[in-house]
Write an enzyme that holds these catalytic residues in place. Sequence first.
Site, mmCIF file in Angstrom:
data_model
loop_
_atom_site.group_PDB
_atom_site.id
_atom_site.type_symbol
_atom_site.label_atom_id
_atom_site.label_comp_id
_atom_site.label_asym_id
_atom_site.label_seq_id
_atom_site.Cartn_x
_atom_site.Cartn_y
_atom_site.Cartn_z
ATOM 1 N N GLY A 11 0.721 -1.246 0.043
ATOM 2 C CA GLY A 11 -0.033 0.037 0.148
ATOM 3 C C GLY A 11 0.860 1.261 0.039
ATOM 4 O O GLY A 11 1.748 1.339 0.507
ATOM 5 N N ARG A 72 0.686 -4.873 -5.583
ATOM 6 C CA ARG A 72 0.789 -6.068 -4.815
ATOM 7 C C ARG A 72 1.145 -7.187 -5.681
ATOM 8 O O ARG A 72 0.294 -7.404 -6.819
ATOM 9 C CB ARG A 72 -0.632 -6.369 -4.178
ATOM 10 N N ASP A 103 5.138 -4.562 6.128
ATOM 11 C CA ASP A 103 5.557 -5.923 6.564
ATOM 12 C C ASP A 103 5.672 -7.016 5.328
ATOM 13 O O ASP A 103 6.665 -7.749 5.237
ATOM 14 C CB ASP A 103 4.309 -6.509 7.439
ATOM 15 N N THR A 126 4.247 2.275 5.669
ATOM 16 C CA THR A 126 2.811 1.984 5.581
ATOM 17 C C THR A 126 2.189 2.947 6.601
ATOM 18 O O THR A 126 2.564 3.244 7.533
ATOM 19 C CB THR A 126 2.917 0.632 6.071
ATOM 20 N N ASP A 128 -0.162 2.069 8.280
ATOM 21 C CA ASP A 128 -0.624 0.976 9.159
ATOM 22 C C ASP A 128 0.097 1.017 10.567
ATOM 23 O O ASP A 128 -0.654 0.945 11.736
ATOM 24 C CB ASP A 128 -0.840 -0.505 8.765
ATOM 25 N N ASP A 130 2.303 -1.021 11.736
ATOM 26 C CA ASP A 130 2.043 -2.229 12.387
ATOM 27 C C ASP A 130 3.455 -3.038 12.583
ATOM 28 O O ASP A 130 3.469 -4.100 12.580
ATOM 29 C CB ASP A 130 1.238 -3.056 11.587
ATOM 30 N N ARG A 172 -5.353 -2.254 8.592
ATOM 31 C CA ARG A 172 -5.361 -3.780 8.550
ATOM 32 C C ARG A 172 -5.601 -4.224 9.791
ATOM 33 O O ARG A 172 -6.645 -4.160 10.306
ATOM 34 C CB ARG A 172 -3.922 -4.190 8.031
HETATM 35 P P1 ADP Z 1 2.639 -4.246 2.631
HETATM 36 O O1 ADP Z 1 4.181 -4.041 2.243
HETATM 37 O O2 ADP Z 1 2.120 -2.808 2.826
HETATM 38 O O3 ADP Z 1 2.594 -4.962 3.842
HETATM 39 P P2 ADP Z 1 1.627 -6.509 1.128
HETATM 40 O O4 ADP Z 1 1.424 -7.285 2.305
HETATM 41 O O5 ADP Z 1 0.865 -6.260 0.048
HETATM 42 O O6 ADP Z 1 1.934 -4.812 1.590
HETATM 43 O O7 ADP Z 1 3.246 -6.965 0.643
HETATM 44 C C1 ADP Z 1 3.725 -6.034 -0.695
HETATM 45 C C2 ADP Z 1 4.528 -7.169 -1.433
HETATM 46 O O8 ADP Z 1 5.449 -7.723 -0.800
HETATM 47 C C3 ADP Z 1 3.545 -8.332 -1.995
HETATM 48 O O9 ADP Z 1 2.754 -7.985 -2.997
HETATM 49 C C4 ADP Z 1 4.709 -9.261 -2.373
HETATM 50 O O10 ADP Z 1 5.007 -8.928 -3.337
HETATM 51 C C5 ADP Z 1 5.647 -8.940 -1.172
HETATM 52 N N1 ADP Z 1 5.487 -10.024 -0.346
HETATM 53 C C6 ADP Z 1 4.604 -10.152 0.609
HETATM 54 N N2 ADP Z 1 4.795 -11.318 1.374
HETATM 55 C C7 ADP Z 1 5.908 -11.957 0.896
HETATM 56 C C8 ADP Z 1 6.576 -12.940 1.203
HETATM 57 N N3 ADP Z 1 6.319 -13.888 2.272
HETATM 58 N N4 ADP Z 1 7.745 -13.361 0.702
HETATM 59 C C9 ADP Z 1 8.137 -12.793 -0.423
HETATM 60 N N5 ADP Z 1 7.589 -11.421 -0.899
HETATM 61 C C10 ADP Z 1 6.610 -11.268 -0.064
HETATM 62 O O1 F6P Z 2 -1.429 -1.572 4.273
HETATM 63 C C1 F6P Z 2 -2.145 -0.357 3.987
HETATM 64 C C2 F6P Z 2 -3.661 -0.762 3.607
HETATM 65 O O2 F6P Z 2 -4.066 0.828 3.332
HETATM 66 C C3 F6P Z 2 -4.345 -1.163 4.851
HETATM 67 O O3 F6P Z 2 -4.820 -0.369 5.908
HETATM 68 C C4 F6P Z 2 -5.605 -1.723 4.113
HETATM 69 O O4 F6P Z 2 -6.074 -2.778 4.923
HETATM 70 C C5 F6P Z 2 -4.994 -2.395 2.825
HETATM 71 O O5 F6P Z 2 -3.744 -1.473 2.735
HETATM 72 C C6 F6P Z 2 -6.097 -1.873 1.510
HETATM 73 O O6 F6P Z 2 -5.453 -2.431 0.562
HETATM 74 P P1 F6P Z 2 -6.031 -2.289 -0.855
HETATM 75 O O7 F6P Z 2 -5.463 -0.837 -1.093
HETATM 76 O O8 F6P Z 2 -4.992 -3.322 -1.628
HETATM 77 O O9 F6P Z 2 -7.364 -2.351 -0.952
#
Ligand code: ADP
Ligand code: F6P
Length: 320
Positions: A11, A72, A103, A126, A128, A130, A172
């Site tokens: 995000g 993502r 994360d 982020t 969040d 978190d 989240r």
């Molecule tokens: P954020 O980084 O904001 O937490 P996401 O959870 O969507 O957002 O993670 C972002 C991107 O990081 C994912 O779309 C993927 O490309 C990568 N990613 C997430 N989890 C893993 C994992 N366990 N191993 C490798 N890459 C990951």
């Molecule tokens: O991680 C950032 C965040 O905005 C969260 O607060 C929310 O749950 C999620 O991403 C929303 O994801 P998307 O933009 O893919 O709908």
Amino acid sequence: MKKIGVLTSGGDAPGMNSAIRAVVRSGIEMGMEVYGIKRGFAGLLSGEIIEMNRKSVSGIIQRGGTILYSARCIEFKEQAQQKIAVDKIKELGLDGLVTIGGDGTFQGARSLSVNWDIPTIGIPGTIDNDLAYTDFTLGFDTACNTAINCINNLRDTMNSHRRVSVVEVMGRNCGDIALYSGISSGAEVVIIPEVKIEMSEIVERLQASRRRGKSSNIIVLAEGAGNAMEYAKQIEEATGMTVRGQNLGHILRGGSPSMVDRMLGVQFGYRAVQLLNKGIGNRVIGTRNEQIVDLDIVEALAQKYEYKKDLYEASKVLCM
Ligand code: ADP
Ligand code: F6P
């Protein structure tokens, strides 16, 4: 290191542009070539990579979103996809990488660092908030300020009509945006995923505040704790008050970053490049007690997030 890449993933968050700018300008200042990878890990796989210069990051510090775009990219969790990315990094001759995200992004960064030997630095971006190892993540402050402004507006109209507003905010599974924006906007109730609250307690608190003469009520609800419309319906049934539900949703992710987020972006980006310049990778940057810190990515991700119990308790006393 002579060539580095930078990407934003997951995000988007206000302040990411400030961090990109700092990475690009510090890198160039330290004699590096800096490459921008578009759309996070997705762009790394598809090769959407451009060389950046001082000019390409001019006029962006005040802009929300991310000029490198974000995505993502679920398939990046697969080893085979990571191998494609690693081949791309080697083909381009990148000596290190800065990944800005939450994360999930850090899980990807950890794989690149630990499993594939690509020196990678993580910057926490982020809304969040978190990630346990850092007091604050990039974008959290701006998101809270945006929520506060929206809640102020809602308070005006709720007051005029003697209504209750249930305002849902993102985060989240983390209640920090709800907690910080709720406390600082004087909400009567804050509902976060980390603490269970009974409907009877919500009703009691609303009724108590009306007995004290309040003509409106604000309930800030973290998305991980429920749905604004459903809560609004239940509270209306339980109290007989007029209740409106409002989901602020992605509004919180946009907007010009606050001073706090711009400054974090600057300092995180600068520290990331300083580390890479010394040949150091596999670390994440954060802030602890108003100092910029860096620590091992595996250790940082192993830390367990704990909600701010004291703040939550204070919210119950102060918000009435
Ligand atoms: P954020 O980084 O904001 O937490 P996401 O959870 O969507 O957002 O993670 C972002 C991107 O990081 C994912 O779309 C993927 O490309 C990568 N990613 C997430 N989890 C893993 C994992 N366990 N191993 C490798 N890459 C990951
Ligand atoms: O991680 C950032 C965040 O905005 C969260 O607060 C929310 O749950 C999620 O991403 C929303 O994801 P998307 O933009 O893919 O709908």
